[in-house]
Every structure is written in C-alpha cells, then in structure tokens.
Design a protein around this motif. Structure first.
Motif, short mmCIF file in Angstrom:
data_model
loop_
_atom_site.label_atom_id
_atom_site.label_comp_id
_atom_site.label_asym_id
_atom_site.label_seq_id
_atom_site.Cartn_x
_atom_site.Cartn_y
_atom_site.Cartn_z
N UNK B 21 0.82 -1.42 -0.14
CA UNK B 21 0.75 0.43 -0.11
C UNK B 21 0.97 0.74 -0.10
N UNK B 23 3.98 1.88 -1.49
CA UNK B 23 5.18 1.97 -2.32
C UNK B 23 4.21 1.38 -3.67
N UNK B 24 2.92 1.38 -3.25
CA UNK B 24 2.32 1.31 -5.26
C UNK B 24 1.28 2.46 -5.03
N UNK B 25 0.28 2.44 -3.81
CA UNK B 25 -1.17 3.52 -3.89
C UNK B 25 -0.69 4.30 -3.51
N UNK B 27 2.11 6.62 -4.09
CA UNK B 27 2.33 6.90 -5.43
C UNK B 27 1.59 7.07 -5.92
N UNK B 28 0.67 6.20 -6.04
CA UNK B 28 -0.74 6.92 -7.23
C UNK B 28 -1.66 8.12 -6.94
N UNK B 30 -0.60 10.27 -4.89
CA UNK B 30 -0.22 11.45 -4.88
C UNK B 30 -0.52 11.61 -6.81
N UNK B 31 -0.19 11.10 -7.31
CA UNK B 31 -0.14 11.62 -8.53
C UNK B 31 -1.35 11.75 -9.33
N UNK B 34 -1.66 15.39 -8.43
CA UNK B 34 -0.99 16.18 -8.86
C UNK B 34 -1.27 16.31 -9.59
N UNK B 39 1.57 23.02 -12.72
CA UNK B 39 2.72 22.14 -11.39
C UNK B 39 3.97 21.93 -12.85
N UNK B 253 8.13 14.61 -18.26
CA UNK B 253 7.96 14.30 -16.78
C UNK B 253 9.83 14.89 -16.50
N UNK B 259 4.72 18.82 -14.42
CA UNK B 259 4.51 17.64 -13.49
C UNK B 259 3.61 17.49 -13.25
N UNK B 263 1.10 13.90 -14.94
CA UNK B 263 0.76 13.11 -13.81
C UNK B 263 -0.49 12.73 -13.99
N UNK B 266 -0.41 9.50 -16.96
CA UNK B 266 -0.27 9.02 -16.05
C UNK B 266 -1.54 8.58 -15.55
N UNK B 270 -3.25 4.43 -16.73
CA UNK B 270 -3.84 3.34 -15.21
C UNK B 270 -5.21 3.22 -15.90
#
Lengths: 266, 298
Positions: B21, B23-25, B27-28, B30-31, B34, B39, B253, B259, B263, B266, B270
């Motif tokens: 959670x 390390x993968x969820x 950051x997403x 946050x993406x 952003x 930015x 990026x 940024x 994002x 990105x 998804x």
C-alpha cells in the motif's frame, strides 16, 4: 506428413533463434568485420569486442544490477513467504480479496507513480541510490511473489498439517517438516523470476539513478545512439548483460513459465 | 475465533500488505493530486490548482493524443500477433519430432534476452540499413541490386512491434504449450475413433480447452506490453509517431518538466489499464473458481 511438421518446427526455431545467434556471432567479430554488407559469416573470431566492453568500465553497473536484484529478491521473499502462508495454509478471512488486491497493484502501470516517487527520492536525498531501487523493485515483484508462493503453498496437504498439530508438533516443527519441503522449490522459482525482472528493469533505474547507482540496463542505453564502429562492442555488451538471464532461464524453463503465468499453468 | 487469534493469523500478511500500500497506492494517490495541479518545475512560482486543464491537454495535445492511439495499436498488434504465432508454434511443438527439446530451447531464447539488449540488437545489428542482418540477407538473396530499406525510418511502429512480437511469442507459446499438454487425451482419441477430422478436433476440443490459456496469455501480455518503455526508448527514442504513453509520460516529466501534465497522462494510462484489468480479473477469478471446484491448484 509428420516429417513436414518437424521440419517446419525446426525452421521456426532457427528463425526465432537467429537474432540471438547473430548477436553472439557479431560480438565475436572485429569491428570492421562486424559492420559489412552483406555480413561476413566466415570472418575470423576474436574477443576484441569483449575486451573493449570490459575495458569501458561496465563493472560498477553490473555490480549495481547484481546488488539491486539480489537485495530486492531477498526482501521480496521475507515479505511474500509469510504473506503467502497467511493466504493459503492458515487462511485469513477474505483471503481471495487480499490476493486480488496484490494482483491489482501489478496492473497499476509504473508510470502512474513515477513522478511522486521521483519527488520523494529527491526530497529524501535518495536519488542515485541503490537502496531506493531495492525498495522499488521489491514493490514491483512482491505481488507476483505472493501469488506464486501462495500457489506453491496451496499444495501443502491440509490433513497432514492437522495430523501434525494433533500429534503435538509445534509451529517450528510443522514449518520445517511439512511446509518447507513443499515450499523450497517454489521459493527457488519465485527468486529466479524476481531476480530476472529486477535485472531487466529500465524505467525506474533510468529516472532514479545516474552516475553512482546506474544499473546494467542503464549502462546499455549509452549505446542507443552509437554508430557502427562499435557494433561488436554493442553485441558483446548485450550478450554479457543477458547472460545471467539466459542461463537461469534455460536451466529453469518450466518453473519460469509457471511463475510468469502467476502459477496458473503447471 | 477470538479477536486475538484472528490478528495472530493476519500478522504474517501485514508487512507485505502495508509495504504494498505504501509503495504502490500512495504514489498513485499523489499522482492523482498532482494531475489536478498546474506544476512545471521550470516555473516553480506558478504552482496551483488547475482543475481538469491537464486532462484537457492530454487529449488535445496532438503528441499526447497520438501517444494514446499508439499505445492501443502497439499493445493490440503485439499481443494478437504473438498470441497467434505462439499458438502455431505450440501446436508444432506439441507433436513428436526429432530434436523437439532443442527447438523448444531455441524458441525460448528471445524471451530471455534482457529487453534493452534485445532492442539494441534489433536497432543496430538487424535493422541498420548499412550493415544490419536484414539488408545483408536481402543482398544474399537478390545480389548487389537488392532493395535496402531503412527499416526504422520507413516503418517505425512496425519495427518496434516486430521486435516486441519476437520477444513475446515465446512466452505465449510456452503458456499455450502447457495448455495443450494438459488436454485430456481420451476425448481426443474418442473423437478420432468417431472419425473427426484434425480440424474438427482442433475447433471443437482443442480450442475450447485452450480458451483459458489464450485469455491468460492475452492478459499477461497486455499488462506488460501496455507499459513497454524499453523498446520504444531504444529503437526510435519515441520519434516518428512511436511514442506510447509510458514514453510520453517519461518525456513530459523528464524533459519538459511539466509535472501536472505528466501526471494526467499517467492517470490516463491507469484508466486504460483498468479496462484490461476488468477483463483480467474475470479470467483469474475463473482460474480460482476452478481450483475451488476440483481441488487442484490454479
């Protein structure tokens, strides 16, 4: 009739293998012999390409790849084996939902989190740092490892577990005598796959490392625009970097497929 | 079970779950945030809420919009072609012939070459118009006046696709071969005895049995090919209309430093993956159901 199919199979095999053979052959030619048209099959063999490659300082990237791959594989196992145990042998409630959650993270493309991860690394001073790569590779491989280990541990016969528990065997004994014999080949296969994926990874390494922590794939990108004068060296580099994966993959073909298809294919 | 016992049972699972959670969820998430911001790191003073602007940009910026199309085409072509070739090869390898083990090993090799190395091999040793193997082979076949195409500049997307098909066909073949070899032989024998032609056996017995394996190959292939970065980066550097979304995100990026827009792109990747994933989860859950029904593992 069956002979025709055999010939066709051989032809396809040679066709698919030809680029790999060509890579190795070219790596063994001198630079002028490597870059001729038509290619010279009979040119004398030499190790100059490899001498050139090893003379150009590939050891730090190769060692970086090795430590990132081994480090993350160890970390993956430390996290995945207990998790798989909780999802197959002593099942938690809603185990299949949890399992799906792990798999779903694999469908989240790497680029979807790349920027925040980069910003965190920058803020925490972890850019160009192998340990940070280890953490990322662990997150990349953990879902696959959990799936794989679960499918291996699911083979532990439940009745034997219960019988052992009734006989008064403690958890350490059960783990050593009943679970480990089934789990060890699975752990080997899982490690192999995690190692290969980490060894192959480019995007994270390219964005997050540089001078110090660059891995072998990042080193290879230095050849992207190189010209024909270095063809033998490029092929030698590609061969050397691929060698660990080729050797490991040939040695464990069946385990590899089973693993790559998330344990779904025996 | 008492609450304490339940937690004891969950304990081995928690480290992996929490780690995943984090390390993968996160950051997403946050993406996502952003992607709604204005930015650009080259202009740090002008940072603020942008609403849907970045998404509008993704779909109106011709480069990013074409990256969406390229991703779809690249993924579909590579997965379908390698699946079909893999099926053909699996059917060939399912037969007995002298040297089957050697042929199988040769066929696996492309999948085991490190992706960047494979892309370099194709770019420099095969496609190069002056000394690449392809044009060399044309010279061998047709002599001095043979056509010498500039493969990468004349057919850039096909060039990337061909190298990926070469890498992924072995994977598809291995999955389908495992499927073929798990096929119940007695039904095939019975059909043959009843006078079924090889085509009828294939159409009515083999293909339905392989369906699950075909779906699994398509699913796993799609997950990896939709994210492909190595081949696009190495062979064409995203030029000539071959930039797919992962490459476009990387460039937006890494080079444009935008940024917010990166994002948003990105997030679009998804969304595309969710479409694949919905299909995917259905396949995988059917495998798990099978496990529940027959008692064998998936």
């Amino acid at each position: 009739m069956s002979r025709v199919w055999g010939v066709l199979a051989w032809f396809s095999g040679l066709l698919f293998f030809a680029p790999v053979a060509w890579m190795v052959l070219t790596s063994l030619h001198s630079e002028p012999d490597a870059a001729t048209n038509p290619p010279s099959l009979a040119a004398p063999l030499t190790l100059d390409g490899y001498r050139e490659f090893f003379g150009s300082g590939p050891w730090p990237p190769l060692l970086n790849s090795l430590s990132a791959s081994v480090g993350s594989t160890v970390l993956v196992l430390l996290l995945a084996v207990p998790a798989a145990y909780a999802l197959s042998v002593k099942k938690v409630e809603k185990w299949s939902d949890v399992l799906f959650f792990f798999l779903s993270t694999k469908m989240l493309p790497v680029v979807a989190g790349l920027l925040p991860i980069y910003l965190v690394a920058q803020y925490a001073g972890l850019l160009d740092n192998i340990s940070f790569l280890v953490v990322l590779y662990t997150s990349m491989n953990l879902p696959i490892a959990v799936w794989l280990m679960r499918s291996f541990l699911a083979e532990v016969p439940g009745e034997i577990l219960e019988a052992a528990a009734l006989d008064g065997a403690g958890l350490p004994t059960i783990l050593r005598r009943v679970v480990a014999p089934v789990a060890l080949p699975g752990i080997a296969a899982t490690s192999l796959i995690c190692f290969i994926f980490s060894w192959n990874e480019l995007l994270f390494a390219r964005v997050l490392t540089g001078v110090v922590a660059g891995t072998a794939p990042v080193y290879l990108t230095g050849f992207v625009t190189s010209q024909g004068l270095f063809l033998a060296k490029v092929c030698a580099a590609a061969t050397v970097v691929s060698l660990p994966v080729l050797v490991a993959g040939f040695a464990a073909q069946d385990k590899l497929v089973q693993g790559l298809s998330l344990g779904a294919v025996k | 079970m008492t609450a304490a016992a339940r937690w004891a049972r969950r304990a081995p699972l928690l480290p992996a779950l929490v780690f995943t959670i984090l390390v993968t969820q996160l950051p997403f998430a946050a993406t996502l945030v952003i992607s709604l911001m204005r930015w650009n790191s080259l202009d740090p003073a002008d940072r603020g809420f942008a609403g849907a602007d970045n998404y509008v940009a993704v779909f109106t910026d011709p480069d990013l919009r074409s990256a969406v199309g390229t991703t779809v085409v690249l993924t579909a072509v590579v997965v379908l072609v390698s699946l079909l070739l893999g099926l053909g090869l699996a059917l060939l390898l399912d037969r007995r012939f002298a040297g089957r083990g050697v042929v199988r090993t040769m066929l696996i090799a492309p999948f085991l070459v490190v992706p960047v190395a494979a892309a370099l091999l194709w770019k420099h040793a095969l496609y190069n118009p002056e000394y690449g193997l392809f044009n060399g082979a044309l010279t061998w076949l047709f002599g001095e006046g043979a056509p010498q195409p500039e493969w990468i500049s004349e057919m850039p997307l096909t060039a990337v696709e061909a190298s990926l098909v070469w890498q992924w066909t072995p994977f598809m073949m291995l999955i389908l071969l495992a499927g073929l070899q798990s096929r119940p032989q007695d039904a095939v024998e019975a059909a043959r005895v009843d006078g079924a032609t090889p085509w009828q056996v294939f159409r009515h017995l083999t293909l339905p049995h392989l369906r699950q394996y075909l779906e699994l190959g398509a699913l796993l292939g799609s997950i990896y090919v939709v994210q492909n970065f190595d081949a696009v980066f190495t062979i064409t550097s995203g030029g000539l209309g071959t930039a797919n979304l992962p490459y476009a995100v990387y460039q937006t990026f890494y080079q444009a430093h935008d940024y917010g827009r990166a994002s948003a792109a990105g997030v679009v990747v998804v969304l595309g993956s969710i479409v694949i994933a919905t299909f995917a989860l259905r396949v995988v859950s059917s495998l798990l159901r099978e496990e529940g029904r027959t008692g064998v593992r998936a």
